[in-house]
Design an enzyme around this catalytic site. Structure first.
Site, PDB file in Angstrom:
ATOM      1  N   GLY A   1      67.418 -15.937  72.730  1.00 41.76           N
ATOM      2  CA  GLY A   1      66.691 -17.159  72.353  1.00 41.76           C
ATOM      3  C   GLY A   1      65.279 -17.286  72.896  1.00 41.76           C
ATOM      4  O   GLY A   1      64.645 -18.327  72.734  1.00 41.76           O
TER       5      GLY A   1
ATOM      6  N   TRP B   1      62.407 -15.895  71.967  1.00 42.20           N
ATOM      7  CA  TRP B   1      61.357 -16.077  70.947  1.00 42.20           C
ATOM      8  C   TRP B   1      61.397 -17.523  70.435  1.00 42.20           C
ATOM      9  O   TRP B   1      60.358 -18.120  70.164  1.00 42.20           O
ATOM     10  CB  TRP B   1      61.531 -15.083  69.792  1.00 42.20           C
ATOM     11  CG  TRP B   1      60.929 -13.735  70.076  1.00 42.20           C
ATOM     12  CD1 TRP B   1      60.699 -13.185  71.305  1.00 42.20           C
ATOM     13  CD2 TRP B   1      60.471 -12.780  69.114  1.00 42.20           C
ATOM     14  NE1 TRP B   1      60.129 -11.943  71.162  1.00 42.20           N
ATOM     15  CE2 TRP B   1      59.978 -11.664  69.838  1.00 42.20           C
ATOM     16  CE3 TRP B   1      60.447 -12.731  67.731  1.00 42.20           C
ATOM     17  CZ2 TRP B   1      59.454 -10.521  69.201  1.00 42.20           C
ATOM     18  CZ3 TRP B   1      59.924 -11.612  67.091  1.00 42.20           C
ATOM     19  CH2 TRP B   1      59.438 -10.518  67.823  1.00 42.20           C
TER      20      TRP B   1
ATOM     21  N   ASP C   1      71.784 -14.888  64.663  1.00 46.16           N
ATOM     22  CA  ASP C   1      72.125 -13.643  65.369  1.00 46.16           C
ATOM     23  C   ASP C   1      73.624 -13.364  65.212  1.00 46.16           C
ATOM     24  O   ASP C   1      74.425 -14.282  65.024  1.00 46.16           O
ATOM     25  CB  ASP C   1      71.782 -13.729  66.865  1.00 46.16           C
ATOM     26  CG  ASP C   1      71.591 -12.339  67.496  1.00 46.16           C
ATOM     27  OD1 ASP C   1      70.424 -11.982  67.765  1.00 46.16           O
ATOM     28  OD2 ASP C   1      72.583 -11.608  67.669  1.00 46.16           O
TER      29      ASP C   1
ATOM     30  N   ASP D   1      75.881 -12.555  60.555  1.00 40.00           N
ATOM     31  CA  ASP D   1      75.130 -11.349  60.206  1.00 40.00           C
ATOM     32  C   ASP D   1      74.099 -11.729  59.147  1.00 40.00           C
ATOM     33  O   ASP D   1      74.465 -12.114  58.033  1.00 40.00           O
ATOM     34  CB  ASP D   1      76.127 -10.312  59.671  1.00 40.00           C
ATOM     35  CG  ASP D   1      75.462  -8.997  59.296  1.00 40.00           C
ATOM     36  OD1 ASP D   1      74.209  -8.940  59.248  1.00 40.00           O
ATOM     37  OD2 ASP D   1      76.201  -8.032  59.040  1.00 40.00           O
TER      38      ASP D   1
ATOM     39  N   ASP E   1      63.109  -9.821  65.431  1.00 35.50           N
ATOM     40  CA  ASP E   1      63.160  -8.872  66.552  1.00 35.50           C
ATOM     41  C   ASP E   1      64.488  -8.110  66.449  1.00 35.50           C
ATOM     42  O   ASP E   1      64.967  -7.541  67.420  1.00 35.50           O
ATOM     43  CB  ASP E   1      63.086  -9.672  67.872  1.00 35.50           C
ATOM     44  CG  ASP E   1      62.736  -8.813  69.081  1.00 35.50           C
ATOM     45  OD1 ASP E   1      62.227  -7.697  68.885  1.00 35.50           O
ATOM     46  OD2 ASP E   1      62.968  -9.271  70.210  1.00 35.50           O
TER      47      ASP E   1
ATOM     48  N   LYS F   1      59.878  -6.329  64.201  1.00 29.99           N
ATOM     49  CA  LYS F   1      59.978  -5.127  65.033  1.00 29.99           C
ATOM     50  C   LYS F   1      60.309  -3.936  64.141  1.00 29.99           C
ATOM     51  O   LYS F   1      61.129  -4.050  63.223  1.00 29.99           O
ATOM     52  CB  LYS F   1      61.112  -5.332  66.050  1.00 29.99           C
ATOM     53  CG  LYS F   1      61.195  -4.236  67.088  1.00 29.99           C
ATOM     54  CD  LYS F   1      62.591  -3.898  67.554  1.00 29.99           C
ATOM     55  CE  LYS F   1      63.384  -4.941  68.258  1.00 29.99           C
ATOM     56  NZ  LYS F   1      63.086  -5.081  69.676  1.00 29.99           N
TER      57      LYS F   1
HETATM   58  N1  SAM Z   1      63.942 -11.931  70.192  1.00 35.86           N
HETATM   59  C1  SAM Z   1      65.142 -12.099  70.992  1.00 35.86           C
HETATM   60  C2  SAM Z   1      64.754 -12.881  72.225  1.00 35.86           C
HETATM   61  O1  SAM Z   1      63.588 -12.835  72.578  1.00 35.86           O
HETATM   62  O2  SAM Z   1      65.600 -13.554  72.831  1.00 35.86           O
HETATM   63  C3  SAM Z   1      65.757 -10.773  71.355  1.00 35.86           C
HETATM   64  C4  SAM Z   1      66.385 -10.089  70.176  1.00 35.86           C
HETATM   65  S1  SAM Z   1      67.295  -8.645  70.568  1.00 35.86           S
HETATM   66  C5  SAM Z   1      66.079  -7.488  70.943  1.00 35.86           C
HETATM   67  C6  SAM Z   1      67.848  -8.098  68.993  1.00 35.86           C
HETATM   68  C7  SAM Z   1      68.949  -8.927  68.389  1.00 35.86           C
HETATM   69  O3  SAM Z   1      69.133  -8.567  67.013  1.00 35.86           O
HETATM   70  C8  SAM Z   1      70.312  -8.750  69.055  1.00 35.86           C
HETATM   71  O4  SAM Z   1      70.711  -9.926  69.685  1.00 35.86           O
HETATM   72  C9  SAM Z   1      71.239  -8.394  67.885  1.00 35.86           C
HETATM   73  O5  SAM Z   1      72.511  -9.000  67.971  1.00 35.86           O
HETATM   74  C10 SAM Z   1      70.455  -8.922  66.699  1.00 35.86           C
HETATM   75  N2  SAM Z   1      70.868  -8.381  65.410  1.00 35.86           N
HETATM   76  C11 SAM Z   1      70.993  -7.058  65.081  1.00 35.86           C
HETATM   77  N3  SAM Z   1      71.449  -6.954  63.816  1.00 35.86           N
HETATM   78  C12 SAM Z   1      71.584  -8.213  63.336  1.00 35.86           C
HETATM   79  C13 SAM Z   1      72.031  -8.745  62.094  1.00 35.86           C
HETATM   80  N4  SAM Z   1      72.425  -7.935  61.095  1.00 35.86           N
HETATM   81  N5  SAM Z   1      72.080 -10.090  61.939  1.00 35.86           N
HETATM   82  C14 SAM Z   1      71.692 -10.907  62.949  1.00 35.86           C
HETATM   83  N6  SAM Z   1      71.270 -10.450  64.149  1.00 35.86           N
HETATM   84  C15 SAM Z   1      71.224  -9.120  64.346  1.00 35.86           C
END
Ligand code: SAM
Length: 221
Positions: free
Chosen positions: A71, A73, A95, A111, A136, A176
């Protein structure tokens, strides 16, 4: 106040790679700053730096955060956009993981790539549209760089589709990607639709990481 030296993780129950990760995190100045400033993750500083330079956020906007856990961002966006309960804008994060609540921010545990996830997100963005879409999202790593890069690129492409469909004119898109040779294709797909499209590598993004961000500013009408 002097910063205390980071405690070293030496437990025999941890694998060498877990110990290396924990020690790197403990010594990382962005991790320490995130803790001190109440951000949930060091990635807050990546978005902060991009926003300081490119002015993504304004008070009252609607922001969608794809891959929002834990959370940080959303926390950075809320500082500018203002949470709904204080007369500000609207921030919606989605997420796969559950995200502990933050006042005035809507979190969806689903998802993003599934019909069900999109179905939960759309009522928050339609019919008005979105001012900023940020992603991200990163696929779970397999340890195989090429596979990981491709899987995260697929997520970035879906985020771009979402942004192209739901951004208002003048809206911004940030995602990203991992540098694997395909990132230029996504940049070229976005170029005709935005005034400016560029790659950015904020200081908080580890130099040794293949992570880079694609930023598309001012969606054309
Ligand atoms: N921007 C976030 C923060 O600053 O708190 C960090 C994000 S983290 C690097 C990447 C996130 O992408 C993970 O929590 C992962 O569960 C999520 N993610 C990956 N594939 C996803 C999908 N298909 N749907 C939703 N979230 C996804």
């Amino acid at each position: 106040m002097p910063v205390k030296p980071a405690k070293k993780f030496t437990s025999k129950r941890l694998s060498a790679s877990s110990k290396a990760y924990l020690n790197r995190q403990a010594a990382d100045s962005f991790v320490q700053a995130a803790r001190a400033q109440g951000y949930r993750a060091r990635s807050a500083f990546k978005l902060q730096e991009i926003d300081q330079k490119h002015k993504l956020f304004r008070h009252g906007q609607t922001v969608v955060d794809l891959g929002a856990a834990p959370g940080s961002w959303c926390q950075v966006a809320a500082e500018k956009v203002g949470p709904t309960h204080k007369g500000g804008g609207r921030i919606v994060g989605i997420d796969l993981l559950e995200i502990p609540p933050l006042a005035g921010i809507t979190f969806i545990e689903a998802d993003f790539t599934s019909d069900e996830g999109l179905g939960q997100l759309l009522p928050h963005v339609q019919p008005e549209g979105v001012d900023v879409v940020m992603s991200d999202m990163a696929a779970n790593t397999t340890g195989h760089h090429a596979t990981d890069g491709l899987r995260t690129m697929a997520l970035a492409e879906l985020a771009a589709d979402f942004a192209l469909t739901h951004l208002k004119p003048g809206g911004h898109f940030l995602t990203k990607v991992f540098m694997n040779g395909d990132e230029a294709k996504l940049r070229d797909t976005l170029r005709p639709h935005f005034t400016k499209v560029m790659f950015v590598k904020p200081g908080a993004s580890r130099a040794e990481s293949r992570e880079i961000f694609l930023l598309a500013l001012n969606k054309k009408a």
